[in-house]
Write an enzyme that holds these catalytic residues in place. Structure first.
Site, PDB file in Angstrom:
ATOM      1  N   LEU A  96       1.355   0.757  -5.977  1.00  0.00           N
ATOM      2  CA  LEU A  96       2.089   0.525  -4.695  1.00  0.00           C
ATOM      3  C   LEU A  96       1.493  -0.733  -4.480  1.00  0.00           C
ATOM      4  CD1 LEU A  96       2.418   3.991  -2.841  1.00  0.00           C
ATOM      5  CD2 LEU A  96       4.082   2.691  -3.969  1.00  0.00           C
ATOM      6  N   ARG A  97       0.509  -1.387  -4.957  1.00  0.00           N
ATOM      7  CA  ARG A  97       0.070  -2.574  -4.683  1.00  0.00           C
ATOM      8  C   ARG A  97       0.788  -3.813  -4.641  1.00  0.00           C
ATOM      9  NH1 ARG A  97      -4.455  -2.981  -7.647  1.00  0.00           N
ATOM     10  NH2 ARG A  97      -5.900  -2.442  -6.026  1.00  0.00           N
ATOM     11  N   ALA A  98       2.053  -3.684  -5.660  1.00  0.00           N
ATOM     12  CA  ALA A  98       2.964  -4.889  -5.390  1.00  0.00           C
ATOM     13  C   ALA A  98       3.906  -4.461  -4.522  1.00  0.00           C
ATOM     14  CB  ALA A  98       3.903  -4.544  -6.610  1.00  0.00           C
TER      15      ALA A  98
END
Length: 718
Positions: A275-277
């Site tokens: 979920l970093r993107a």
């Protein structure tokens, strides 16, 4: 030399890079920028120029860790800082050299004072110096993996930790992280790529007038740096003020539910891991709105954020070039632009939507959607920012940008005269077979090469295996061994008090064992005897599998091909296995078989590499059916060339590509002359190519040793 930096607004073109850097200046939470591009494209110049635009910072007077007087770090090693006055200074640009060591990054403890005086003497490192400034890593892909891990962990947590010999120090380390790299020199691991917030691909412009403006400005700067900087001083001040205004506006920007839904939909559509993107895209879109002077995120902000935040994160084969499918991006944005609850009257809904398909949205400069640059004007009007982005690519103000052209193939060391009937017709390149996973096999012995993931070696990382007297400056104290060496002498030295009486000879340092990377040099027969489509597909698939394994093990690779009249170094030894895969895919076949020329070219290539990198151990992989044509003594010449390689004690393997009901055994004969193992293509997939190159002549042995393929038991043990 001059201390006057090249002005940021004087750089021509490169709108995407300029925008990525400015967005991080507005919102450091974006997570930094990774700049990928060919050499001579002003990557370093633009990063250094950015530091002059950053707002000044207020620091606690006398604090070595740049604590903010308004919110000092309660864990600062220099104290609690209750009520000290602050002093203003410019934000720092800290450059990280390629050969930097771990203790220089995080700081070092004065171990001798700690042991002899009983005090904790800590010397801050580069992370402390970069706090609240810019940390610039040139050629980040050439850093050792454990060094990059330290940097990216600090960037993600905003804090640096030093845990050594029972002493614990921690301090704030928040900085704008910028890394540059040339993809031809090797790639970063996917885990490390993901830690950079944004990525930008740049290339030198091919537009002559823009290139001329680059040269013109660079020559003017070299002639009088101060006068050149004064020419752009007004534009520099305006841009710095705009960064400050965007920072102030940032907390007021609203990320609407529609924009957030588009962000998550795009990340899901491109199958990015984790979920970093999504988080980075949201922060980037908010920064884009603040940069444009708006308080609401629009669809165009989401589109631009995706182009900057996703190319290096999308799930892809290691040999695929980074990038985004623009049509897929636009389609996903359109599908999720509507509210989740659809009204019954679709006509009224379309009328209530604020935007039609042809309506343009303001870009970050208040202009059209393609206006990415912070300045106005182009190379023809002498404007500060280089104008609108050039679709052909950016220009280079620091060096003369030139088109990279592949060098002409070098003449082989031994040219075999053509003889006999007409040569075989050249065949078009065939596609490689599907690569397959290979098991990890190590080169026996302990090397001293660059850190990697294949063979045992003494490295800066890894686990401690023993202690020794330091040859130079003490960097990694082995505490137990030091105390053991000093303990018998304390009574004689008249020890009093808590501190130990130590002498220089008492100190011991750690010897750590990790893994090294190797040089895998492929010598591939591309002659007419190998031109059978099915066989060449299998051969290319096998080599591609080893390239895939080399990518994962951080090896260097090289590719030599021989056909026709001689041999060609198709790929000089490099860490970029992507380039190797591309050269392999386009490899044509046909002509005679100058086997001796291929082996001699390998001998010369390894000789040169041994001088450049004496600690990296090579592995030779010869792919051939063993035939040698082009002269009456062609086979004898090949045998003599093999003898030269065998005398070096190389680890090598021959992939026997001979086919048909009648086999001459020429490849196995060549393997005997090389002192190598041999395997047929039928055995290749079952055994795994990497398994065949496990055996290596032990260090210190002399003469030519025969290397054989590892057994099943050996492979299981590995």
């Amino acid at each position: 030399m001059t201390d006057v930096r090249y002005p940021f607004t004087a750089i021509v073109g490169m709108a995407d890079l300029r925008l990525g850097l400015l967005l991080n200046a507005v919102s450091p939470a974006v997570g930094g920028v990774l700049v990928r591009g060919e050499k001579g494209t002003a990557k370093s110049t633009m990063v250094r120029a950015l530091a002059g635009l950053l707002p000044s910072i207020s620091t606690v007077e006398g604090c070595r860790f740049a604590c903010d007087p308004a919110a000092p770090d309660p864990q600062c090693p220099d104290g609690a800082h209750e009520g000290p006055a602050g002093t203003d200074r410019a934000a720092r640009l800290v450059e990280l050299p390629v050969g930097v060591t771990e203790d220089r990054i995080v700081g070092s403890l004065d171990l001798e004072r700690a042991l002899t005086e009983g005090v904790k003497a800590y010397e801050p490192g580069l992370l402390a110096k970069a706090h609240r400034g810019v940390l610039y890593i040139d050629e980040v892909n050439l850093l050792q993996d454990h060094v990059v891990d330290l940097l990216l962990d600090a960037a993600a947590m905003g804090r640096s930790y030093v845990e050594r010999e029972g002493v614990s120090v921690r301090h704030a380390a928040r900085f704008l992280l910028v890394g540059t790299m040339n993809p031809e020199e090797g790639e970063l691991r996917p885990q490390l790529l993901d830690r950079f917030g944004l990525t930008v691909e740049i290339a030198a412009t091919r537009e002559p007038r823009e290139r001329a403006e680059v040269v013109r400005r660079r020559l003017a700067y070299d002639a009088d740096p101060a006068a050149f900087a004064d020419r752009f001083a007004g534009e520099e001040r305006t841009l710095a003020e705009r960064i400050t205004a965007a920072r102030a506006l940032l907390p007021e920007v609203a990320l609407t539910d529609t924009a957030l839904r588009q962000i998550t939909a795009v990340c899901a559509a491109f199958e990015v891991d984790g979920l970093r993107a999504d988080i980075v895209m949201a922060r980037t879109a908010v920064a884009l709105a603040a940069w444009a002077g708006r308080t609401e995120v629009l669809e165009e902000d989401v589109r631009k954020a995706a182009r900057l935040a996703l190319p290096h994160r999308r799930r892809r084969n290691p040999f695929d070039a980074p990038g985004l499918d623009e049509e897929k991006l636009d389609r996903t944005l359109e599908e999720h632009a509507e509210p989740e609850e659809q009204p019954e009257d679709t006509g009224a809904q379309e009328a209530s939507e604020g935007r039609g398909p042809d309506e343009e949205q303001p870009g970050p400069d208040g202009g059209g959607p393609d206006d990415d640059g912070p300045g106005d004007g182009g190379p023809d009007d002498g404007g500060p920012g280089g104008g609108a982005p050039d679709p052909a690519g950016p220009a280079a103000p620091t060096e003369f940008a030139a088109t990279d052209t592949a060098p002409a193939p070098d003449a082989p060391e031994t040219d075999v005269p053509a003889q006999g009937p007409r040569p075989a017709r050249e065949s078009a390149p065939v596609a490689a077979g599907e690569p397959y996973r290979t098991k990890l096999f190590k080169v026996p012995g302990t090397g001293k090469g660059a850190q990697g993931r294949r063979s045992p070696a003494e490295t800066d990382g890894g686990h401690t295996i023993r202690a020794r007297r330091p040859a130079g400056q003490l960097t990694r104290l082995h505490l137990a061994a030091t105390l053991q060496a000093a303990a018998p002498h304390q009574h004689v030295r008249g020890r009093t008090g808590r501190a130990l009486e130590l002498r220089r000879d008492d100190f011991r340092e750690q010897v750590r064992q990790g893994r090294e990377s190797n040089l895998v040099l492929f010598v591939v027969d591309a002659s007419g005897s190998m031109a059978a489509r099915q066989r060449m597909t299998a051969v290319k698939g096998a080599v591609l599998s080893l390239l895939m394994d080399a990518y994962q093990r951080r090896d260097k690779v090289g590719l030599i091909t021989f056909r026709g009249a001689g041999a060609e170094l198709a790929l000089p030894p490099t860490s970029s296995v992507e380039v190797g895969a591309a050269r392999l895919e386009s490899l044509p076949t046909g002509g005679r078989t100058p086997l001796a020329a291929g082996l001699l070219r390998a001998h010369e290539t390894l000789r040169v590499e041994r001088m450049r990198d004496p600690h990296r151990r090579p592995l030779l992989v010869v792919v051939t059916d063993g035939r040698a044509t082009g002269g009456r003594d062609a086979l004898a010449d090949a045998g003599r060339a093999a003898g030269l390689l065998a005398a070096q004690g190389l680890a090598s393997v021959v992939l026997d590509c001979e086919s048909g009901p009648v086999r001459l055994g020429l490849a196995r004969r060549l393997a005997g002359q090389l002192g190598a193992s041999a395997v047929t293509l039928d055995e290749l997939r079952a055994e795994g190519v990497a398994a065949l190159v496990h055996a290596h002549r032990p260090a210190g042995s002399t003469g030519t040793a025969t290397r054989t393929a590892t057994s099943t038991a050996d492979r299981k043990a590995a």
